[in-house]
Design a protein around this motif. Sequence first.
Motif, mmCIF file in Angstrom:
data_model
loop_
_atom_site.group_PDB
_atom_site.id
_atom_site.type_symbol
_atom_site.label_atom_id
_atom_site.label_comp_id
_atom_site.label_asym_id
_atom_site.label_seq_id
_atom_site.Cartn_x
_atom_site.Cartn_y
_atom_site.Cartn_z
ATOM 1 N N ASP A 120 -47.058 -14.358 59.968
ATOM 2 C CA ASP A 120 -46.745 -14.014 58.869
ATOM 3 C C ASP A 120 -47.586 -14.251 57.438
ATOM 4 O O ASP A 120 -48.256 -13.839 57.032
ATOM 5 N N SER A 121 -48.695 -14.747 58.494
ATOM 6 C CA SER A 121 -50.560 -14.977 57.479
ATOM 7 C C SER A 121 -51.203 -13.877 58.147
ATOM 8 O O SER A 121 -52.463 -14.068 56.554
ATOM 9 N N LYS A 223 -42.695 -21.498 55.177
ATOM 10 C CA LYS A 223 -44.060 -20.725 54.503
ATOM 11 C C LYS A 223 -44.336 -20.741 54.168
ATOM 12 O O LYS A 223 -45.529 -21.594 53.808
ATOM 13 N N THR A 226 -49.828 -20.654 48.680
ATOM 14 C CA THR A 226 -50.665 -20.159 48.707
ATOM 15 C C THR A 226 -51.546 -21.094 47.820
ATOM 16 O O THR A 226 -50.704 -21.546 46.571
ATOM 17 N N TYR A 419 -45.539 -18.081 47.335
ATOM 18 C CA TYR A 419 -45.326 -18.306 48.770
ATOM 19 C C TYR A 419 -46.005 -16.397 48.828
ATOM 20 O O TYR A 419 -46.041 -15.973 48.678
ATOM 21 N N TRP A 420 -46.694 -17.481 50.344
ATOM 22 C CA TRP A 420 -47.318 -16.139 50.726
ATOM 23 C C TRP A 420 -46.685 -15.267 50.958
ATOM 24 O O TRP A 420 -45.840 -14.893 51.927
ATOM 25 N N GLU A 421 -46.550 -13.612 50.262
ATOM 26 C CA GLU A 421 -45.800 -12.200 50.368
ATOM 27 C C GLU A 421 -44.126 -12.933 50.976
ATOM 28 O O GLU A 421 -43.996 -12.231 51.286
ATOM 29 N N ARG A 422 -44.064 -13.080 49.315
ATOM 30 C CA ARG A 422 -42.249 -13.904 49.091
ATOM 31 C C ARG A 422 -42.238 -13.589 47.860
ATOM 32 O O ARG A 422 -41.526 -14.453 47.556
ATOM 33 N N PRO A 423 -41.985 -12.953 47.800
ATOM 34 C CA PRO A 423 -41.259 -12.276 46.325
ATOM 35 C C PRO A 423 -40.404 -12.739 46.067
ATOM 36 O O PRO A 423 -39.661 -13.191 45.077
ATOM 37 N N ASN A 426 -40.638 -16.537 45.778
ATOM 38 C CA ASN A 426 -40.935 -17.316 44.628
ATOM 39 C C ASN A 426 -40.044 -16.868 42.669
ATOM 40 O O ASN A 426 -40.301 -17.956 42.224
#
Length: 554
Positions: A120-121, A223, A226, A419-423, A426
């Motif tokens: 995920d990261s 999750k 960021t 959140y990293w790559e979680r639109p 968010n």
Amino acid sequence: MTEHRAWHDAYPQGVRPTIPLDTYASLTDFIGQSLQKYADLPAYENMGKSLTYREIDTLSTQFAAYLQSLGLQAGDRVAVQMPNVLQYPVVMFGIIRAGLVVVNTNPLYTAREMAHQFEDSGAKAVVILANFADKLEEVLPETHVKHVIVTEIGDLMGGLKGSIVNFMVKYVKKMVPKYHLPQAVSIKTALAKGAKETLKPVHQDADTIAFLQYTGGTTGRSKGATLTHGNLLSNLLQTSEWNGRDLIEGKEVAITALPMYHIFACTINCLLMTKFGAKNILITNPRDIPGFIKELSKHPFTFITGVNTLFNALLNAPGFADLDFSHMKLSIGGGMAVQKPVNDKWKSITGKPILEGYGLSETSPVLTFNPTNGTDRIGTIGLPMPDTDLKIMDDDGNEVPLGERGEICAKGPQVMTGYWERPDENEASFHHGAWFRTGDIGIMDEDGFFRIVDRKKDMILVSGFNVYPNEIEDVVAGHPGVLECAAIGVPDPKSNEAVKLVVVKKEDSLTKEELIAFCRENLTGYKVPRHVEFRDEMPKTAVGKILRRKLKEA
């Protein structure tokens, strides 16, 4: 006006100060200044071995230069998976100074959880304790990781001591399973190579990402929050302002039992203590309570952090009450609610209350804290940090009347960018695009102090009534026969859900009937547990938070 009166107790000037957020250009700037300022003072001690701030400066610079020599570019993610050992601050500071992003990883993760977080990261490198390298071997093909750095517990202890510690861990205690990672480099090799390289400066500012701090996963799949350099620096300066009257530069001795890969200890024990030039005593295995108490007996500690379960375990262990607490200034609790019986006993033994704060991985973490001036408001999470606003809102984002329950929502410079790559996540996590939804149910008192009622997702619905596990647990913890407890909701055909109590006994004679009778004396009828289960131990996170989700799954 009620908030103004409360803040007058916390600050002589009567209002929260505004934090100068431009004090440092970046975390790298902060790290460099602090390590040089306190160069000759002891910075970290673990198992009797101490490193000075100068040594941390040198080693973290070498490690940063090594990472750059691998071809890693600014913004690349590096996973760190180890407990509290001397290598942790060296590695974390080194990653930041190299212009990279720290991905803190729980050492207790299963292979599946590791694979999820690394994938995920998008981590391109990992620094891992050898004890967990067998799991990495299993999942490595599923990730983007190209570079593996392995370390053993005694690697930075030096000389004979380090060799003995590594031998004992590997061959006597057999805590290092066999693994095969032919591409792996030892941290000693990485540091030696880095010493021959020159660290290249990298542009960083408040908006540069510093950490992907994965949520604990107590309510589902984790999750990545960021967190920018600005987020962490803001919270560092906020907590420094709040605690600054009690801490003296170069004179503090901090006990760090909570793992520094957790955002609580990362910000408070690592960053804040670095700002004050404190000596940090690293506890690698706080679950070894006798060993922990033995370590405490060696140091005139002034500062300790923990969670309720850790404080409770210490209080119930032989020898703790005999320790010297004359130097202790602050005991700080977070991560979960501090129960009144635990605080009362702690205060009676140590002479100091457990000051409760509140925050999340998503908020770097501190949002609120209790004043350190003797204002004893046990049961509250205190007042908002400087430059931080909190509101109690309903599900539609409307502020509820004073004293009514609702979701705690927050706004401040320490709140994550998302959140990293979680639109999708968010959008759902913010009201009106600005107020972060914490997922915690709370109340604001008339004097501006906030209280946590419970996690929104943990709330139990009994015949249309909302039942909050924290309330039940706080009552049950007051029973002399109870060591630990947790309340959960279980399906019930008549009332939708019923309260189930899970208990670890302190006294073997304790019965279900006795507990239920005790609850009837202290709780309204619909809050009284219908089911009681005794266990030898509770499922917990690495920080010590009881995992209600695991209890419900069971």
